[in-house]
Scaffold this active site. Structure first.
Site, PDB file in Angstrom:
ATOM      1  N   ASN A   7       0.868  -1.182   0.000  1.00  9.11           N
ATOM      2  CA  ASN A   7       0.000   0.000   0.000  1.00  9.11           C
ATOM      3  C   ASN A   7       0.908   1.237   0.000  1.00  9.11           C
ATOM      4  OD1 ASN A   7      -1.758   2.069   0.522  1.00  9.11           O
ATOM      5  ND2 ASN A   7      -2.569   1.211   2.429  1.00  9.11           N
ATOM      6  N   ARG A  91      -2.798  -2.097  -3.209  1.00  7.38           N
ATOM      7  CA  ARG A  91      -3.963  -1.245  -2.989  1.00  7.38           C
ATOM      8  C   ARG A  91      -3.902  -0.084  -3.986  1.00  7.38           C
ATOM      9  NH1 ARG A  91      -4.851   3.535   1.149  1.00  7.38           N
ATOM     10  NH2 ARG A  91      -7.072   3.808   0.817  1.00  7.38           N
ATOM     11  N   HIS A 180     -12.970   3.393   0.648  1.00  4.35           N
ATOM     12  CA  HIS A 180     -12.858   2.367   1.697  1.00  4.35           C
ATOM     13  C   HIS A 180     -13.593   1.086   1.288  1.00  4.35           C
ATOM     14  CE1 HIS A 180     -12.437   5.670   5.022  1.00  4.35           C
ATOM     15  NE2 HIS A 180     -11.228   5.224   4.688  1.00  4.35           N
ATOM     16  N   ARG A 241     -10.652  16.318   7.863  1.00  2.61           N
ATOM     17  CA  ARG A 241     -11.421  16.673   6.653  1.00  2.61           C
ATOM     18  C   ARG A 241     -12.801  17.183   7.064  1.00  2.61           C
ATOM     19  NH1 ARG A 241     -10.580  10.930   3.722  1.00  2.61           N
ATOM     20  NH2 ARG A 241      -8.516  10.642   4.630  1.00  2.61           N
ATOM     21  N   GLU A 384      -8.141  -4.896   5.555  1.00  4.32           N
ATOM     22  CA  GLU A 384      -8.078  -4.629   4.121  1.00  4.32           C
ATOM     23  C   GLU A 384      -6.943  -5.404   3.470  1.00  4.32           C
ATOM     24  OE1 GLU A 384      -8.305  -0.561   5.606  1.00  4.32           O
ATOM     25  OE2 GLU A 384      -9.158  -0.006   3.671  1.00  4.32           O
TER      26      GLU A 384
END
Ligand code: AMP
Length: 399
Positions: A7, A91, A180, A241, A384
């Site tokens: 990743n 990823r 996600h 965010r 993940e």
């Protein structure tokens, strides 16, 4: 079969090496501060001492080489020969509308992933650099790309379109993509297993609550809505965010503060969210500590987060015409007893009732609802990396 999962971020590379016979992790690690004056490799082989190497790491190719050297090292390595790596799973943040599933990487696929940079200028370039470096250093090893957006490609058109002129969708592919996806897919599969029911018969809402947070409506095993949008900035308020705001605020602040589009984007991504509200931290552990000491802005940030999550649960239950189960995952979802409690408070209208005793759980699978609750609430740690490894095996085996 051993599968390496990579990743890549703009200045980092995370990795995990799996033994797929028993799905165990042989080693994992992180290369940080790539391209900066002093970089760092942290390598954690299972059952051996952790190793840290600090030196300049010029680029991602050097980072991939360092990771491979660490995996092969005679003291802290876990491989005798590089040929033991049967496949690599990468990823990739954005697959645009081109990828609704994971895919084996070829030159043609790389061309399409590069085309997706148009909609993900911040996120895809580091993923691409990582894949290219890995292909260069492991030229004979099959590789697979797993996209954060792929799971959400089942969203209906009326859910993913924005109220903007249709030409913007045609010209620039401006629409909701959702993110996600690998995590939402993993936990929704696990939830069906935990409830011992076919996923095709379940209406679920999966809440991935972490530094970035997103909420998905999963109806009969398919994503029909995700709170993130064209980028991962939309949706619930996050660590730094802003989440959903009136779009007119953006030009208003730019004009008032004299901020350029680039700076504004950075501001909305890095300076807002619960960090901007509280002025304390983006980390929920700090916020919970501050709220306990009666810091009013930390309290406000936590209340805003819980309230917005609640509103998404309500609207997604409406979109699915029902709700069987909600799933908490991500750093906050898996660990914050307080936040799970705040989100589920006064939700009996939806059949949600969580048991305070059962909710005293962190980082492991648990059903936290009362036995008679019509809507179940589960905690499921996401994985993940394992999902990427499983997709990689499936695609490499069928090739
Ligand atoms: P993630 O992005 O999924 O790794 O989530 C990271 C975030 O999880 C951290 O920034 C914290 O806000 C949150 N977190 C982790 N552990 C806890 C905890 N024990 N209590 C509350 N929040 C936590």
């Amino acid at each position: 079969m051993k599968v390496l999962v990579i990743n890549c971020g703009s200045s980092s590379l995370k990795y995990q090496l799996f033994n797929m016979e028993d799905k165990s992790v042989l080693a994992k690690g992180l290369v940080e501060r790539i391209g900066l004056e002093v970089g760092m490799l942290k390598h954690m082989p299972t059952g051996k001492d952790k190793v840290e190497i600090s030196e300049k790491i010029a680029n991602h190719r050097v980072a991939v080489k360092m990771m491979l050297d660490a995996l092969l090292d005679k003291n802290h390595g876990v491989l005798k020969n590089i040929s033991e790596i049967s496949a690599v799973g990468h990823r990739v943040v954005h697959g645009g509308e081109k990828f609704s599933d994971s895919i084996k990487i070829t030159d043609e696929v790389m061309t399409v992933i590069k085309e997706c940079v148009a909609v993900a200028p911040l996120h895809n370039p580091p993923n691409i650099i990582g894949i290219e470096a890995a292909r260069e250093l492991l030229p004979d090893v099959p590789m697979v790309g797993v996209f954060d957006t792929a799971f959400h490609q089942t969203m209906p058109r009326y859910a993913y379109m924005y109220g903007l002129p249709y030409e913007l969708y045609e010209k620039y592919a401006v629409r909701r993509y959702g993110f996600h996806g690998t995590s939402h897919r993993f936990v929704s599969d696990e939830a069906a297993k935990m409830l011992n029911k076919p996923i095709e018969e379940l209406k679920m809402i999966t809440l991935h609550l972490g530094n970035g947070s997103s909420i998905t409506a999963v109806k009969n095993g398919k994503s029909i809505e995700n709170s993130m949008g064209f980028t991962p900035l939309e949706g619930i308020i996050m660590g730094t965010r802003c989440g959903n705001i009136d779009p007119a605020i953006v030009p208003f602040i730019m004009e008032k503060e004299g901020i350029s589009p680039d700076k504004m984007n950075n501001y909305l991504n890095k300076k807002c969210g619960v960090y901007g509200i509280s002025g304390v931290s983006s980390d929920f552990r700090d916020l919970e500590d501050a709220a306990k000491k009666d810091n009013p802005r930390a309290e406000l940030a936590l209340k805003m987060f819980a309230y917005q999550a609640k509103k998404f649960i309500g609207s997604y239950a409406a979109a699915m015409n029902g709700l069987d189960v909600i799933v908490f995952t991500g750093g906050i979802g898996e660990n914050s007893i307080t936040m799970r409690q705040m989100i589920c408070e006064d939700m009996d209208y939806f059949g949600l009732k969580i048991d305070q005793q059962k909710n005293q759980v962190r980082g492991k699978q648990a059903d936290i609802s009362f036995d008679d609750a019509k809507t179940k609430a589960l905690v499921i740690p996401t994985n993940e990396e394992l999902m990427i490894a499983l997709d990689t095996v499936a695609l490499v085996k069928t090739a």
